[in-house]
Write a protein that holds these residues in place. Structure first.
Motif, PDB file in Angstrom:
ATOM      1  N   THR A 205       0.995   2.329 -10.458  1.00  0.00           N
ATOM      2  CA  THR A 205       1.342   0.903 -10.383  1.00  0.00           C
ATOM      3  C   THR A 205       0.464   0.187  -9.361  1.00  0.00           C
ATOM      4  OG1 THR A 205       3.617   1.346 -11.041  1.00  0.00           O
ATOM      5  CG2 THR A 205       3.226  -0.722  -9.865  1.00  0.00           C
ATOM      6  N   TYR A 206       0.301   0.776  -8.182  1.00  0.00           N
ATOM      7  CA  TYR A 206      -0.490   0.148  -7.128  1.00  0.00           C
ATOM      8  C   TYR A 206      -1.976   0.112  -7.485  1.00  0.00           C
ATOM      9  CZ  TYR A 206       3.356  -0.276  -3.784  1.00  0.00           C
ATOM     10  OH  TYR A 206       4.500  -0.659  -3.125  1.00  0.00           O
ATOM     11  N   LEU A 207      -2.469   1.188  -8.071  1.00  0.00           N
ATOM     12  CA  LEU A 207      -3.874   1.243  -8.449  1.00  0.00           C
ATOM     13  C   LEU A 207      -4.209   0.189  -9.507  1.00  0.00           C
ATOM     14  CD1 LEU A 207      -5.973   3.171  -7.299  1.00  0.00           C
ATOM     15  CD2 LEU A 207      -5.696   4.585  -9.328  1.00  0.00           C
ATOM     16  N   ASN A 208      -3.267  -0.080 -10.387  1.00  0.00           N
ATOM     17  CA  ASN A 208      -3.481  -1.053 -11.466  1.00  0.00           C
ATOM     18  C   ASN A 208      -3.234  -2.496 -11.041  1.00  0.00           C
ATOM     19  OD1 ASN A 208      -4.280   0.863 -13.358  1.00  0.00           O
ATOM     20  ND2 ASN A 208      -2.173   1.272 -13.980  1.00  0.00           N
ATOM     21  N   ASP A 209      -2.894  -2.723  -9.770  1.00  0.00           N
ATOM     22  CA  ASP A 209      -2.635  -4.063  -9.242  1.00  0.00           C
ATOM     23  C   ASP A 209      -3.669  -4.334  -8.153  1.00  0.00           C
ATOM     24  OD1 ASP A 209      -1.735  -6.310  -7.839  1.00  0.00           O
ATOM     25  OD2 ASP A 209       0.377  -5.733  -8.005  1.00  0.00           O
TER      26      ASP A 209
ATOM     27  N   VAL B 136       6.266   9.452  -7.347  1.00  0.00           N
ATOM     28  CA  VAL B 136       5.062   9.204  -6.540  1.00  0.00           C
ATOM     29  C   VAL B 136       3.907   8.822  -7.456  1.00  0.00           C
ATOM     30  CG1 VAL B 136       3.332  10.258  -5.020  1.00  0.00           C
ATOM     31  CG2 VAL B 136       5.767  10.730  -4.655  1.00  0.00           C
ATOM     32  N   VAL B 137       3.717   9.575  -8.532  1.00  0.00           N
ATOM     33  CA  VAL B 137       2.623   9.310  -9.469  1.00  0.00           C
ATOM     34  C   VAL B 137       2.773   7.909 -10.069  1.00  0.00           C
ATOM     35  CG1 VAL B 137       1.526  10.021 -11.638  1.00  0.00           C
ATOM     36  CG2 VAL B 137       2.239  11.751  -9.967  1.00  0.00           C
ATOM     37  N   GLU B 138       3.979   7.516 -10.408  1.00  0.00           N
ATOM     38  CA  GLU B 138       4.214   6.188 -10.987  1.00  0.00           C
ATOM     39  C   GLU B 138       3.888   5.083  -9.983  1.00  0.00           C
ATOM     40  OE1 GLU B 138       4.562   3.530 -13.795  1.00  0.00           O
ATOM     41  OE2 GLU B 138       4.683   5.685 -14.198  1.00  0.00           O
TER      42      GLU B 138
ATOM     43  N   MET C  48       0.846  -1.188   0.000  1.00  0.00           N
ATOM     44  CA  MET C  48       0.000   0.000   0.000  1.00  0.00           C
ATOM     45  C   MET C  48       0.884   1.241   0.000  1.00  0.00           C
ATOM     46  SD  MET C  48      -3.235   1.122   2.415  1.00  0.00           S
ATOM     47  CE  MET C  48      -2.417   0.875   3.965  1.00  0.00           C
ATOM     48  N   VAL C  49       0.391   2.285  -0.648  1.00  0.00           N
ATOM     49  CA  VAL C  49       1.017   3.604  -0.603  1.00  0.00           C
ATOM     50  C   VAL C  49      -0.025   4.567  -0.042  1.00  0.00           C
ATOM     51  CG1 VAL C  49       0.446   4.139  -3.018  1.00  0.00           C
ATOM     52  CG2 VAL C  49       2.289   5.382  -1.882  1.00  0.00           C
TER      53      VAL C  49
ATOM     54  N   LEU D 267      -5.834   9.400 -13.085  1.00  0.00           N
ATOM     55  CA  LEU D 267      -5.852   8.025 -12.575  1.00  0.00           C
ATOM     56  C   LEU D 267      -7.145   7.669 -11.844  1.00  0.00           C
ATOM     57  CD1 LEU D 267      -2.225   7.958 -11.072  1.00  0.00           C
ATOM     58  CD2 LEU D 267      -2.960   7.176 -13.339  1.00  0.00           C
ATOM     59  N   ILE D 268      -8.020   8.638 -11.592  1.00  0.00           N
ATOM     60  CA  ILE D 268      -9.203   8.381 -10.771  1.00  0.00           C
ATOM     61  C   ILE D 268     -10.221   7.483 -11.483  1.00  0.00           C
ATOM     62  CG2 ILE D 268     -10.501  10.488 -11.359  1.00  0.00           C
ATOM     63  CD1 ILE D 268     -10.207   8.906  -7.838  1.00  0.00           C
TER      64      ILE D 268
END
Length: 185
Positions: free
Chosen positions: A93-97, A87-89, A68-69, A117-118
């Protein structure tokens, strides 16, 4: 759990929005790593002018070790986070996993809004930045959990936000123990 929870710190971060999750998650027995996003230093200054020494610098973390971030708000901290390409990357990455999570509070969710990304995630954020989100999926709640995104509106909801984050990884018995230790129940 040896997977790491990264709490991102940028100059101008909101102290309570960053440290409440650190405190609650550690009380719950989780591995929290505070991360300085300031180049070449571990020292980060909050919006309240409190200097914090982070556990690691963003240049030195292994993003794959995280589950988690956490993106706190605070001005200009949330702007410094949302304009930091690393940070954005990590957030992307986390949102897409689906096995990883993103937690964002106050102005923190704009990291997702400003950077496209929302998507169709339901969210909440500080009312002053709602228009920057570029989405109609805003909900006025203490905490909004939609799939692997957890959001909260601001400093006054920091404990609720932190408990919701902990609840993703530990059982209700552990949450109850944390709440009792904090005199919440």
């Amino acid at each position: 759990m040896n997977k790491k929870i990264f709490v991102m710190l940028a100059n101008g971060f909101e102290l309570i929005e960053a440290m409440s999750p650190v405190d609650v998650l550690r009380r719950a027995g989780l591995h929290v790593v505070t991360v300085s996003t300031v180049e070449n230093t571990l020292e980060v200054e909050s919006a309240q002018k409190v200097k914090v020494i982070a556990d690691a610098n963003i240049a030195d973390i292994n993003v794959g070790e995280g589950v988690m971030v956490v993106i706190p708000g605070g001005f200009p901290g949330y702007i410094n986070l949302r304009t930091n390409s690393k940070v954005v990357e990590i957030v992307k990455t986390y949102l897409n996993d689906s096995t990883k999570f993103v937690g964002a509070i106050c102005g923190g969710p704009t990291t997702l809004g400003i950077n496209g990304l929302i998507g169709d995630y339901k969210f909440t954020c500080h009312t002053s930045v709602k228009e920057e989100m570029g989405s109609e999926k805003y909900e006025h709640n203490e905490v909004v959990i939609d799939r692997n995104l957890v959001t909260s509106p601001g400093a006054g909801k920091s404990i609720e936000f932190a408990l919701a984050l902990a609840g993703l990884f530990v059982d209700e018995e552990t949450i109850t123990k944390v709440k009792k230790g904090m005199e919440l129940i």
